[in-house]
Design a protein around this motif. Structure first.
Motif, PDB file in Angstrom:
ATOM      1  N   PRO A   1      50.280 -11.045  -1.659  1.00 12.34           N
ATOM      2  CA  PRO A   1      51.558 -10.851  -0.967  1.00 12.34           C
ATOM      3  C   PRO A   1      52.280  -9.614  -1.507  1.00 12.34           C
ATOM      4  CG  PRO A   1      51.318 -13.124  -1.726  1.00 12.34           C
ATOM      5  CD  PRO A   1      50.230 -12.329  -2.379  1.00 12.34           C
ATOM      6  N   LEU A   2      52.579  -8.685  -0.625  1.00 13.69           N
ATOM      7  CA  LEU A   2      53.248  -7.446  -1.007  1.00 13.69           C
ATOM      8  C   LEU A   2      54.468  -7.221  -0.131  1.00 13.69           C
ATOM      9  CD1 LEU A   2      50.581  -4.603  -1.482  1.00 13.69           C
ATOM     10  CD2 LEU A   2      51.497  -6.155  -3.188  1.00 13.69           C
ATOM     11  N   VAL A   3      55.455  -6.564  -0.738  1.00 16.60           N
ATOM     12  CA  VAL A   3      56.568  -5.989   0.005  1.00 16.60           C
ATOM     13  C   VAL A   3      56.443  -4.485  -0.185  1.00 16.60           C
ATOM     14  CG1 VAL A   3      59.068  -5.848   0.275  1.00 16.60           C
ATOM     15  CG2 VAL A   3      57.998  -8.013  -0.428  1.00 16.60           C
ATOM     16  N   ILE A   4      56.145  -3.770   0.903  1.00 16.89           N
ATOM     17  CA  ILE A   4      55.897  -2.334   0.844  1.00 16.89           C
ATOM     18  C   ILE A   4      57.088  -1.610   1.460  1.00 16.89           C
ATOM     19  CG2 ILE A   4      54.301  -0.486   1.515  1.00 16.89           C
ATOM     20  CD1 ILE A   4      52.128  -2.623   1.851  1.00 16.89           C
ATOM     21  N   PHE A   5      57.564  -0.590   0.782  1.00 16.54           N
ATOM     22  CA  PHE A   5      58.702   0.170   1.299  1.00 16.54           C
ATOM     23  C   PHE A   5      58.615   1.610   0.814  1.00 16.54           C
ATOM     24  CE2 PHE A   5      59.675  -2.145  -2.502  1.00 16.54           C
ATOM     25  CZ  PHE A   5      60.393  -1.292  -3.322  1.00 16.54           C
ATOM     26  N   ARG A   6      59.185   2.500   1.594  1.00 14.10           N
ATOM     27  CA  ARG A   6      59.161   3.916   1.249  1.00 14.10           C
ATOM     28  C   ARG A   6      60.082   4.178   0.063  1.00 14.10           C
ATOM     29  NH1 ARG A   6      58.805   7.290   6.958  1.00 14.10           N
ATOM     30  NH2 ARG A   6      57.120   6.022   7.880  1.00 14.10           N
ATOM     31  N   ALA A   7      59.585   4.928  -0.897  1.00 10.41           N
ATOM     32  CA  ALA A   7      60.376   5.231  -2.089  1.00 10.41           C
ATOM     33  C   ALA A   7      61.692   5.898  -1.718  1.00 10.41           C
ATOM     34  CB  ALA A   7      59.565   6.114  -3.036  1.00 10.41           C
ATOM     35  N   GLU A   8      61.664   6.746  -0.715  1.00  9.95           N
ATOM     36  CA  GLU A   8      62.876   7.481  -0.319  1.00  9.95           C
ATOM     37  C   GLU A   8      63.970   6.547   0.176  1.00  9.95           C
ATOM     38  OE1 GLU A   8      61.642   8.546   4.319  1.00  9.95           O
ATOM     39  OE2 GLU A   8      61.591  10.113   2.806  1.00  9.95           O
ATOM     40  N   SER A   9      63.571   5.349   0.646  1.00 11.86           N
ATOM     41  CA  SER A   9      64.567   4.417   1.183  1.00 11.86           C
ATOM     42  C   SER A   9      65.453   3.835   0.096  1.00 11.86           C
ATOM     43  CB  SER A   9      63.881   3.286   1.958  1.00 11.86           C
ATOM     44  OG  SER A   9      63.160   2.438   1.086  1.00 11.86           O
ATOM     45  N   ILE A  10      65.032   3.962  -1.167  1.00 12.33           N
ATOM     46  CA  ILE A  10      65.880   3.503  -2.276  1.00 12.33           C
ATOM     47  C   ILE A  10      66.205   4.665  -3.218  1.00 12.33           C
ATOM     48  CG2 ILE A  10      65.163   1.085  -2.188  1.00 12.33           C
ATOM     49  CD1 ILE A  10      63.287   1.713  -4.547  1.00 12.33           C
ATOM     50  N   GLY A  11      66.116   5.878  -2.676  1.00  9.50           N
ATOM     51  CA  GLY A  11      66.560   7.037  -3.436  1.00  9.50           C
ATOM     52  C   GLY A  11      65.608   7.515  -4.518  1.00  9.50           C
ATOM     53  N   ARG A  12      64.305   7.240  -4.351  1.00  7.41           N
ATOM     54  CA  ARG A  12      63.327   7.710  -5.328  1.00  7.41           C
ATOM     55  C   ARG A  12      62.263   8.532  -4.592  1.00  7.41           C
ATOM     56  NH1 ARG A  12      67.016   5.339  -7.172  1.00  7.41           N
ATOM     57  NH2 ARG A  12      67.148   4.221  -9.167  1.00  7.41           N
ATOM     58  N   THR A  13      61.448   9.264  -5.343  1.00  9.64           N
ATOM     59  CA  THR A  13      60.426  10.103  -4.718  1.00  9.64           C
ATOM     60  C   THR A  13      59.107   9.367  -4.537  1.00  9.64           C
ATOM     61  OG1 THR A  13      59.559  10.963  -6.827  1.00  9.64           O
ATOM     62  CG2 THR A  13      61.431  12.128  -5.837  1.00  9.64           C
ATOM     63  N   GLY A  14      58.820   8.400  -5.401  1.00  9.64           N
ATOM     64  CA  GLY A  14      57.516   7.738  -5.396  1.00  9.64           C
ATOM     65  C   GLY A  14      56.514   8.438  -6.291  1.00  9.64           C
ATOM     66  N   TYR A  15      56.923   9.533  -6.911  1.00  8.68           N
ATOM     67  CA  TYR A  15      56.046  10.279  -7.819  1.00  8.68           C
ATOM     68  C   TYR A  15      56.510  10.151  -9.275  1.00  8.68           C
ATOM     69  CZ  TYR A  15      54.962  12.340  -3.281  1.00  8.68           C
ATOM     70  OH  TYR A  15      54.640  12.508  -1.959  1.00  8.68           O
ATOM     71  N   GLU A  16      57.508   9.313  -9.519  1.00 11.07           N
ATOM     72  CA  GLU A  16      57.997   9.119 -10.887  1.00 11.07           C
ATOM     73  C   GLU A  16      56.888   8.537 -11.765  1.00 11.07           C
ATOM     74  OE1 GLU A  16      61.554   8.912  -8.162  1.00 11.07           O
ATOM     75  OE2 GLU A  16      59.550   7.995  -8.184  1.00 11.07           O
ATOM     76  N   SER A  17      56.981   8.791 -13.052  1.00 10.60           N
ATOM     77  CA  SER A  17      56.009   8.236 -13.994  1.00 10.60           C
ATOM     78  C   SER A  17      56.301   6.752 -14.213  1.00 10.60           C
ATOM     79  CB  SER A  17      56.077   8.971 -15.331  1.00 10.60           C
ATOM     80  OG  SER A  17      57.283   8.666 -16.008  1.00 10.60           O
ATOM     81  N   VAL A  18      55.310   6.052 -14.762  1.00  8.62           N
ATOM     82  CA  VAL A  18      55.486   4.634 -15.091  1.00  8.62           C
ATOM     83  C   VAL A  18      56.637   4.463 -16.067  1.00  8.62           C
ATOM     84  CG1 VAL A  18      54.394   2.659 -16.220  1.00  8.62           C
ATOM     85  CG2 VAL A  18      53.080   4.040 -14.596  1.00  8.62           C
ATOM     86  N   ALA A  19      56.692   5.321 -17.075  1.00  4.86           N
ATOM     87  CA  ALA A  19      57.758   5.221 -18.082  1.00  4.86           C
ATOM     88  C   ALA A  19      59.131   5.413 -17.453  1.00  4.86           C
ATOM     89  CB  ALA A  19      57.526   6.246 -19.192  1.00  4.86           C
ATOM     90  N   GLU A  20      59.241   6.368 -16.538  1.00  5.66           N
ATOM     91  CA  GLU A  20      60.521   6.612 -15.872  1.00  5.66           C
ATOM     92  C   GLU A  20      60.960   5.396 -15.069  1.00  5.66           C
ATOM     93  OE1 GLU A  20      60.747  11.360 -14.893  1.00  5.66           O
ATOM     94  OE2 GLU A  20      59.284  10.174 -13.766  1.00  5.66           O
ATOM     95  N   LEU A  21      60.034   4.799 -14.347  1.00  6.77           N
ATOM     96  CA  LEU A  21      60.375   3.647 -13.510  1.00  6.77           C
ATOM     97  C   LEU A  21      60.709   2.421 -14.357  1.00  6.77           C
ATOM     98  CD1 LEU A  21      57.760   4.077 -10.649  1.00  6.77           C
ATOM     99  CD2 LEU A  21      60.203   4.584 -10.567  1.00  6.77           C
ATOM    100  N   ASN A  22      59.979   2.221 -15.439  1.00  6.87           N
ATOM    101  CA  ASN A  22      60.257   1.071 -16.293  1.00  6.87           C
ATOM    102  C   ASN A  22      61.578   1.217 -17.039  1.00  6.87           C
ATOM    103  OD1 ASN A  22      58.086  -0.624 -15.712  1.00  6.87           O
ATOM    104  ND2 ASN A  22      56.735   0.432 -17.137  1.00  6.87           N
ATOM    105  N   ALA A  23      62.033   2.447 -17.212  1.00  8.38           N
ATOM    106  CA  ALA A  23      63.321   2.687 -17.880  1.00  8.38           C
ATOM    107  C   ALA A  23      64.488   2.713 -16.895  1.00  8.38           C
ATOM    108  CB  ALA A  23      63.267   4.003 -18.653  1.00  8.38           C
TER     109      ALA A  23
END
Length: 364
Positions: A198-220
């Motif tokens: 089960p997934l919820v898929i959404f465009r990164a831009e829809s929540i103000g992100r690029t989708g290219y952020e690093s794992v560390a950036e997203l976890n922080a």
């Protein structure tokens, strides 16, 4: 005195953990879960007193038995533990740990080698999902060395192919559990989909992100994680899953246009920590969304032509290729999903748990 339990410690895909014969664990579910928590060293963020690796990807357990289902060789129960809490979740699938099931069955004598390759039908008990898994078995033994490479694992190994037979609606009621290809939930356009996970898929831009952020950036990014969790809980109700606050699904997947030669870029939360890669069945489900006209991936995913499509899902540490076959008469209908994984036996032996957790003489 401690209680010893036979185990093979195995890597499956980009996950790892101990595998057990079902008969070597307590039959009582509550006792079994206590044992598994002790084995992994949970709840403890470092899992210092067990085999866990202080991360959800290395806090996994496989439980295997010979199947009694006609036409099925092996039953597999996957258990997801967490470093810092006492949950043992057997509701989701794990396609990575699934890759180690047939090697485990052959190593323990649950099944016999068939020739230079061995194909067994495996039933994942978590979601009643069947698949055919083929491993290399030259000279009567499981081969772990080979030329197959998967991103997220150093070096190369022998290939393991997994052909999923029926993944639509693995946990939810159907492929599109809301009945829609796109929904607006909590102000965000999403595709709620389950083709193995089960997934919820959404465009990164829809929540103000690029989708290219690093794992560390997203976890922080505490603001992002709070936003994503709010969306996840609302989506859980929309998908018929009820209150998912304490559940490991649905997973949350941000998508963006590809930029490294693949078909789509992803950042996947499992569900509260950003994945260094992407789960096997999450990749299958994302790839499926790519071929559905009108989904949130439509227009940003680069989808290959033809009835059989190789979809490369980019993730933070590389890519994951999924082979999909669609119905010639209905291109929206995915009829087959197959992929390549690898696995390795890391250690065999006995894991010890305190006798106070499981005294075989009293509770077996």
């Amino acid at each position: 005195m401690q209680t010893s339990i036979r185990t093979l410690f195995m890597r499956g895909g980009t996950s790892r953990g101990p595998f057990f014969l079902e008969s070597d664990l307590p039959a009582d579910k509550a006792a079994r879960d206590r044992v598994l928590l002790a084995v992994m060293g949970s709840p403890d963020r470092r899992q210092i007193d067990g085999l866990g690796g202080a991360h959800p990807l290395t806090s996994k357990v496989g439980i295997v038995r010979r199947s009694k289902v006609p036409g099925v060789d092996i039953d597999f129960l996957f258990a997801q533990l967490q470093p810092d809490n006492d949950t043992v979740d057997t509701t989701p699938n794990c396609g990575n740990m699934l890759a180690a099931v047939v090697p485990f069955a052959l190593e323990t004598g649950l099944a016999q080698v068939q020739g230079d390759t061995t194909t067994l039908r495996v039933l994942t008990l978590n979601t009643d999902m069947q698949c055919d898994i083929t491993v290399q078995t030259p000279h009567g033994h499981v081969a772990y060395s080979g030329d197959a490479h998967i991103d997220g694992v150093l070096g190369s190994s022998a290939p393991i192919t997994i052909n999923f037979l029926d993944t639509a609606g693995s946990v939810c009621s159907e492929l599109l559990p809301t009945g829609n290809v796109v929904d607006v939930i909590d102000g965000v356009e999403v595709t709620c989909i389950d083709n193995g996970m089960p997934l919820v898929i959404f465009r990164a831009e829809s929540i103000g992100r690029t989708g290219y952020e690093s794992v560390a950036e997203l976890n922080a990014d505490d603001e992002l994680k709070a936003r994503v969790e709010k969306l996840r809980i609302a989506s859980g109700y929309a998908m018929g899953l009820g209150d998912v606050t304490t559940k490991n699904y649905p997973k949350m997947t941000l998508i963006a246009p590809p930029r490294d030669g693949g078909n789509l870029t992803t950042r996947s939360f499992i569900p509260h920590v950003c994945h260094d890669a992407i789960g096997v069945l999450a990749a299958v489900t994302v790839a499926t969304a790519c071929v559905l006209k009108g989904s949130v991936a439509d227009g940003i995913a680069v989808v290959p032509e033809g009835q059989v499509k190789q979809v490369s899902v980019e993730h933070p540490t590389g890519e994951f290729s999924v082979e999909l076959e669609v119905d010639a008469a209905d291109p929206q209908n995915v009829t087959r999903a197959a992929l390549l994984r690898t696995a390795r036996l890391i250690m065999r032996g006995e894991v010890m748990v305190p006798t106070s957790v499981w005294n075989k003489g009293e509770t077996a």
